[in-house]
Design an enzyme around this catalytic site. Structure first.
Site, short mmCIF file in Angstrom:
data_model
loop_
_atom_site.label_atom_id
_atom_site.label_comp_id
_atom_site.label_asym_id
_atom_site.label_seq_id
_atom_site.Cartn_x
_atom_site.Cartn_y
_atom_site.Cartn_z
N ASP A 198 22.96 -6.06 -19.61
CA ASP A 198 21.93 -5.92 -20.62
C ASP A 198 22.26 -4.59 -21.27
O ASP A 198 22.15 -3.54 -20.63
CB ASP A 198 20.54 -5.86 -19.95
CG ASP A 198 19.45 -5.73 -20.99
OD1 ASP A 198 19.60 -4.90 -21.90
OD2 ASP A 198 18.45 -6.45 -20.90
N HIS A 199 22.68 -4.60 -22.52
CA HIS A 199 23.26 -3.38 -23.07
C HIS A 199 22.22 -2.25 -23.17
O HIS A 199 22.59 -1.10 -23.34
CB HIS A 199 23.96 -3.64 -24.40
CG HIS A 199 23.06 -3.70 -25.59
ND1 HIS A 199 22.38 -4.84 -25.96
CD2 HIS A 199 22.71 -2.78 -26.50
CE1 HIS A 199 21.67 -4.59 -27.04
NE2 HIS A 199 21.85 -3.35 -27.41
N LYS A 203 22.25 2.55 -22.29
CA LYS A 203 21.74 3.67 -23.10
C LYS A 203 21.29 4.80 -22.18
O LYS A 203 20.53 4.59 -21.24
CB LYS A 203 20.55 3.20 -23.96
CG LYS A 203 20.93 2.15 -25.00
CD LYS A 203 19.72 1.76 -25.83
CE LYS A 203 19.97 0.48 -26.62
NZ LYS A 203 20.82 0.63 -27.79
N HIS A 261 15.84 -7.02 -22.80
CA HIS A 261 15.73 -5.58 -23.08
C HIS A 261 14.32 -5.04 -22.77
O HIS A 261 14.17 -4.00 -22.14
CB HIS A 261 16.04 -5.29 -24.56
CG HIS A 261 17.35 -5.86 -25.01
ND1 HIS A 261 18.45 -5.91 -24.19
CD2 HIS A 261 17.75 -6.39 -26.19
CE1 HIS A 261 19.45 -6.46 -24.85
NE2 HIS A 261 19.06 -6.77 -26.06
N LYS A 361 12.00 -7.42 -36.44
CA LYS A 361 13.06 -7.13 -37.43
C LYS A 361 12.37 -6.70 -38.73
O LYS A 361 11.24 -7.09 -39.00
CB LYS A 361 13.88 -8.39 -37.69
CG LYS A 361 14.46 -9.00 -36.42
CD LYS A 361 15.91 -8.69 -36.28
CE LYS A 361 16.53 -9.31 -35.04
NZ LYS A 361 17.49 -8.41 -34.38
#
Ligand code: BG6
Length: 513
Positions: A198-199, A203, A261, A361
């Protein structure tokens, strides 16, 4: 053979141990992720001396490309997407580790050939038969590729060498498909071979949530229902669907951002202190939080979740098109581009402390942050003064693009009468530590090379995340929205998202540019 270690450009003191000797095999080497993130991240690792000198990369893709062309292409990509100046001498040594293997990964015949090829690379680079396969492919290929690797004997590991596979979300499109994918993978691989990225966990500021909570004595004692009124998590993006209309119009914001996320952000914020920083100790605590989030009943979905879709609007002074006018989006799409919800974590620490989440978004600004709002001080002291109400204290964890922490408290406005203003005490990462070149993938790739799964999703965590969103997906499907588009591009989402908090006497903390 050339070694990264020999190169004088590698002069930084190494922080952490080098990755194990290994071959990284990238399926989908011609794709976007490889060029934008993976190769620049590997270069940053090389620069920081975190790659073993016995390291090589094999890119697998369909087009006929020579090793030389492949190396030229990745050079262009690192120049375009990397943040660092390229050191030509280091590049020369680095790029000689890259090989191209032409083939169609859907074809079973590819795998025995790949096996022979890897054996040769392994001999040439002394990589000790450690291989990890990075599947930079569409998610529907994850299961089939891993099955074929296993059938060719490429997933077998021993006490002498390891084999790992790295995949990135989405892991399924609902609970059932996520379970099916996990089962498919687990038939041919052990959980300790599966690295689900999970990118968000790459972070720094997300990792810092744990450091902040567990390395400081002053916050943990008040990190609970006695002192915290509620928590807000905002993940706001200014982008629309950026050429991914085909994917996004089927996924929607709920699937795209929440089970993954946002669940990471919740679980790190709410988890109990783990007994150690071992992978499973941390993930056990995260998983407990995900299991403690109560799935909503139909009525709760109606009362506690909000969906939105952007119409035309103005963003950054420019006209932004409606979602339905974006490429590859159906002109009458009912897909959501915004979601807000209120969830409860049913455990001792968090009972009755709502967690409000929102993501969308085409919001007015790109900003991800977590607001911990503390309970108000008792009012008594300020009777008979002009102070009409007290602002609650807020601790804000700024995840991106600003990275830092701020604490809001009331201060007396100088002057003869008692007046209060909210002021902020700020810590900014960059100001303190300077800017580090990072794609967000360095740590994750390095962890995979050293076998640390702490920042990767375990199967049960993925499924627990889907358990939370599945009832919402089901009800939203049964009751399609009738009011889309319901917010203009460049605004903070539909009014119902504000009402969600107003009903509870609260409001979102929005930041201005
Ligand atoms: C991805 C989503 O996982 O995360 C995208 O699929 C989203 O839709 C992106 O834009 C956000 O990532 P970041 O790192 O820009 O916050």
């Amino acid at each position: 053979m050339a070694q990264l270690m020999e190169h004088p450009a590698v002069t930084l003191p190494r922080v952490g141990k080098q990755g194990d000797p290994c071959v990284m095999v990238i399926f989908g080497a011609a794709g976007d992720l490889t060029g934008r993130k993976l190769i620049p991240a590997l270069y940053n690792l090389a620069k920081a001396d975190l790659l073993a000198k016995e390291f090589a990369v094999v890119g697998v893709a369909r087009s006929p490309v020579t090793n030389e062309d492949f190396r030229k292409k990745i050079l262009e990509e690192v120049k375009e997407y990397g943040e660092e100046e390229i050191d030509p001498a280091l590049w020369e040594i680095f790029s000689r580790r890259f090989y191209y293997f032409k083939g169609d990964f859907n074809n079973q015949d590819l795998y025995p050939q790949l096996k022979d090829f890897l054996a040769k690379i392994d001999r040439d680079h002394s990589t000790q038969q450690n291989y990890f396969y990075y599947l930079a492919t569409a998610p529907n290929y994850f299961g089939p590729i891993v099955e074929k690797l296993a059938a060719a004997g490429l997933m077998e590991q021993t006490s002498e060498y390891w084999r790992r596979v790295v995949i990135e979300k989405p892991f399924g499109h609902d609970l059932e498909s996520a379970k099916a994918l996990n089962q498919q993978l687990r038939k041919v691989a052990e959980e300790n071979q599966i690295y689900r990225i999970d990118h968000y966990l790459g972070k720094e500021t997300v990792q810092n949530i744990m450091a902040f909570r567990f390395a400081n004595g002053i916050f943990e004692p008040i990190w609970n229902r006695r002192y915290i009124d509620h928590v807000q998590i905002t993940v706001a993006e200014t982008v629309g669907v950026e050429g991914r209309g085909g994917y996004f119009d089927h996924a929607g914001s709920l699937r795209d951002m929440v089970p993954n996320h946002i669940m990471q952000l919740i679980s790190l914020t709410a988890m109990e202190p783990p007994i150690s920083f071992q992978a499973d100790a941390v993930r056990d605590e995260q998983a407990k939080i995900l299991h403690a989030i109560q799935p909503m009943s139909d009525q709760e979905v109606l009362n506690r979740s909000v969906r939105g879709q952007y119409g035309e609007g103005i963003l950054g002074g420019e006209r932004a098109p409606a979602y339905r006018a974006e490429a590859d989006v159906a002109p009458d799409s009912r897909n959501e581009t915004f979601v807000a919800m209120k969830v409860n974590i049913d455990n001792w620490r968090w009972a009755d402390v709502p967690f409000y989440l929102r993501t969308g978004k085409r919001m007015p600004m790109r900003n991800t942050y977590i607001v911990i709002q503390f309970r108000r001080a008792p009012f008594v002291l300020f009777r008979d003064t002009p102070v009409e109400h007290l602002m609650p204290n807020q601790l804000v964890l700024h995840i991106q693009p600003e990275e830092g922490i701020s604490l809001r408290f009331a201060a007396k406005v100088p002057g003869p009468v008692m007046r209060l203003d909210p002021v902020d005490m700020n810590f900014e990462y960059q100001e303190y530590f300077g800017k580090q070149p990072s794609t967000g993938y360095e740590r994750l790739l390095h962890d995979c090379m050293i076998g640390d799964q702490t920042l990767f999703q375990r199967a049960d965590m993925v499924e627990a995340g889907w358990c939370v969103v599945n009832p919402i997906l089901d009800l939203w499907k049964a009751l399609p929205p009738r009011n889309f588009p319901n917010y203009a591009a460049g605004t903070w989402g539909p009014k119902e998202a504000d009402e969600l908090l107003e009903r509870d006497g609260r409001r979102w903390r929005n930041f201005e540019k």
